[in-house]
Design a protein around this motif. Structure first.
Motif, PDB file in Angstrom:
ATOM      1  N   GLU A 153       0.822  -1.210   0.000  1.00 25.35           N
ATOM      2  CA  GLU A 153       0.000   0.000   0.000  1.00 25.35           C
ATOM      3  C   GLU A 153       0.858   1.264   0.000  1.00 25.35           C
ATOM      4  O   GLU A 153       0.450   2.311  -0.495  1.00 25.35           O
ATOM      5  CB  GLU A 153      -0.917   0.012   1.227  1.00 25.35           C
ATOM      6  N   TRP A 154       2.077   1.182   0.573  1.00 27.31           N
ATOM      7  CA  TRP A 154       2.931   2.366   0.683  1.00 27.31           C
ATOM      8  C   TRP A 154       3.617   2.724  -0.620  1.00 27.31           C
ATOM      9  O   TRP A 154       4.165   3.820  -0.746  1.00 27.31           O
ATOM     10  CB  TRP A 154       3.976   2.151   1.779  1.00 27.31           C
ATOM     11  N   LEU A 190       1.897   5.846  -2.377  1.00 32.87           N
ATOM     12  CA  LEU A 190       1.694   7.090  -1.628  1.00 32.87           C
ATOM     13  C   LEU A 190       2.538   8.276  -2.120  1.00 32.87           C
ATOM     14  O   LEU A 190       2.019   9.401  -2.168  1.00 32.87           O
ATOM     15  CB  LEU A 190       1.931   6.849  -0.135  1.00 32.87           C
ATOM     16  N   TRP A 244      -0.569  11.834   5.772  1.00 29.70           N
ATOM     17  CA  TRP A 244       0.063  10.536   5.495  1.00 29.70           C
ATOM     18  C   TRP A 244       0.014   9.616   6.715  1.00 29.70           C
ATOM     19  O   TRP A 244      -0.016   8.377   6.581  1.00 29.70           O
ATOM     20  CB  TRP A 244       1.521  10.721   5.060  1.00 29.70           C
ATOM     21  N   TYR A 285      -2.347   6.639   7.004  1.00 30.70           N
ATOM     22  CA  TYR A 285      -2.084   5.366   6.325  1.00 30.70           C
ATOM     23  C   TYR A 285      -1.371   4.356   7.210  1.00 30.70           C
ATOM     24  O   TYR A 285      -1.285   3.175   6.852  1.00 30.70           O
ATOM     25  CB  TYR A 285      -1.292   5.615   5.036  1.00 30.70           C
ATOM     26  N   CYS A 335      -3.583   1.457   5.873  1.00 26.22           N
ATOM     27  CA  CYS A 335      -2.944   0.388   5.091  1.00 26.22           C
ATOM     28  C   CYS A 335      -3.259  -0.987   5.664  1.00 26.22           C
ATOM     29  O   CYS A 335      -3.018  -2.011   5.014  1.00 26.22           O
ATOM     30  CB  CYS A 335      -1.428   0.599   5.015  1.00 26.22           C
TER      31      CYS A 335
END
Length: 293
Positions: free
Chosen positions: A115-116, A119, A161, A164, A168
Motif C-alpha cells: 500500500e505504501w 503514496l 500521510w 495510512y 494500510c
C-alpha cells in the motif's frame, strides 16, 4: 496485469464518482456543538446528510457538479492500483527468493506493505482532488497546487500521510474477517460441497470490507478533514491526531463516523466493478500483446 488493474480502478472510480464527491463533502463538513442555551434559542441545526449534500451541490452547479474533478480522481485511482500491483509483485518476488511461498499471515503483511508504494505519487493527487471536491468551484489543479505549496510548503502535499499507518491495515483486516467468515460457512456445508458459491463469496467479501471500513473509518474522515483544509500562510497544516481531537471536542464521538454508510457502500461497489473490469481488460490486453508478437 498492472495496466488492467489501473484501468479497472479508473473505470470504477469514474462510474461511482457522484457518490465519491458527495461523501467527501459530507465528511469534510463540520458542526460544532452549540453552547448551553444556544440550541433552545436558535433551534437545533439540521445535520448534513448525503441527500442534503447532493441537493446543495445540484442547486449550485447542476449535474456538472457531480463530476467536478472526476478526471483527477480516476487518475489517482489508476495510479494507486497500478503501483500497488507493481509494489506487491516486487515485494512478493523478494519474499519468495528469501523465504519461499508466503503463508496467510505473510500475504497479509506483504499486501499492507505494498500500500505504501503508491503514496509518494498518489498523495499529492489526492490533496488536489479533495480540495476540488470539497471547494466551492472555480479553482483549477495548478492554482490549488500553487496555493498549498506557497502557503504551507511542499510537505503539505503529503499532509495526512499518518492516517495510512492505520488505513494500510484495511486489506489485512478485510482478509482476516473474510477467512473467518468463510471457515464458518464452509463448516456448515457437506463435505462434498466445501466451496463458496459466487453469491456467498460476494456477500462475505462485502461484509468483510464493510467491517474493516468501519474499524478504520475515523482515520478516513480525519484524512479528508486534513486535506480539505485550506492552507493559511505561516500556519502548519493540521495533523491527523489534531483533526480527530477537534472532531471529538466540537462534535462528539459519533461525528467521527459521519459519512461512514456511503463510504462502505461505495467501497463495496467500487471493489466489485474494479475486479470485473480488470478481468475483462486483462483478457483484451493479453490478446492484443499476443497478436502483435
Amino acid at each position: 496485469e498492472a495496466a488492467a488493474a489501473g484501468l479497472g480502478g479508473a473505470f470504477s472510480s469514474s462510474v461511482l464518482y457522484p457518490i465519491e464527491i458527495c461523501k467527501n463533502r459530507l465528511q469534510a463538513s463540520s458542526k460544532a456543538k452549540p453552547a448551553e442555551g444556544q440550541e433552545a434559542a436558535e433551534g437545533k441545526p439540521k445535520e448534513a446528510s448525503m441527500l442534503s449534500v447532493a441537493r446543495e451541490l445540484y442547486a449550485q452547479e447542476n449535474l456538472v457538479g457531480f463530476y467536478r474533478g472526476f478526471q483527477y480522481s480516476a487518475m489517482q485511482s489508476a495510479t494507486e492500483k497500478a503501483l500497488y500491483f507493481y509494489g506487491y509483485t516486487w515485494i512478493l518476488g523478494g519474499w519468495k527468493s528469501a523465504f519461499g511461498e508466503p503463508g496467510t499471515a505473510s500475504s497479509v503483511l506483504l499486501g499492507s506493505l505494498a500500500e505504501w508504494f503508491h503514496l509518494p505519487v498518489s498523495l499529492p493527487i489526492d490533496a488536489v482532488t479533495v480540495r476540488i471536491q470539497t471547494g466551492k468551484g472555480g479553482e483549477g489543479p495548478i492554482t490549488i497546487l500553487k496555493d498549498i505549496v506557497a502557503k504551507s510548503g511542499i510537505g503539505a502535499l503529503y499532509s495526512g500521510w499518518e492516517a495510512y499507518l492505520v488505513l494500510c491495515l484495511k486489506p489485512a483486516i478485510t482478509y482476516a474477517i473474510f477467512n473467518r467468515l468463510k471457515a464458518t460457512v464452509l463448516a456448515k456445508k457437506a463435505a462434498a460441497s466445501r466451496a463458496l458459491t459466487a453469491l456467498e463469496a460476494f456477500v462475505i467479501g462485502a461484509v468483510a470490507r464493510g467491517v474493516a471500513t468501519i474499524i478504520v473509518f475515523p482515520y478516513t474522515r480525519a484524512k479528508i478533514l486534513v486535506k480539505s483544509h485550506k492552507p493559511v500562510a505561516g500556519e502548519a497544516p493540521p495533523s491527523i491526531a489534531g483533526a480527530v481531537a477537534k472532531v471529538l471536542k466540537e462534535e462528539g464521538f459519533f461525528a467521527l463516523y459521519k459519512g461512514c454508510v456511503p463510504e462502505v457502500s461505495r467501497g463495496v461497489l467500487s471493489a466489485a466493478l474494479m475486479l470485473a473490469a480488470k478481468e475483462k481488460i486483462a483478457i483484451a490486453v493479453r490478446k492484443a500483446i499476443l497478436q502483435k508478437s
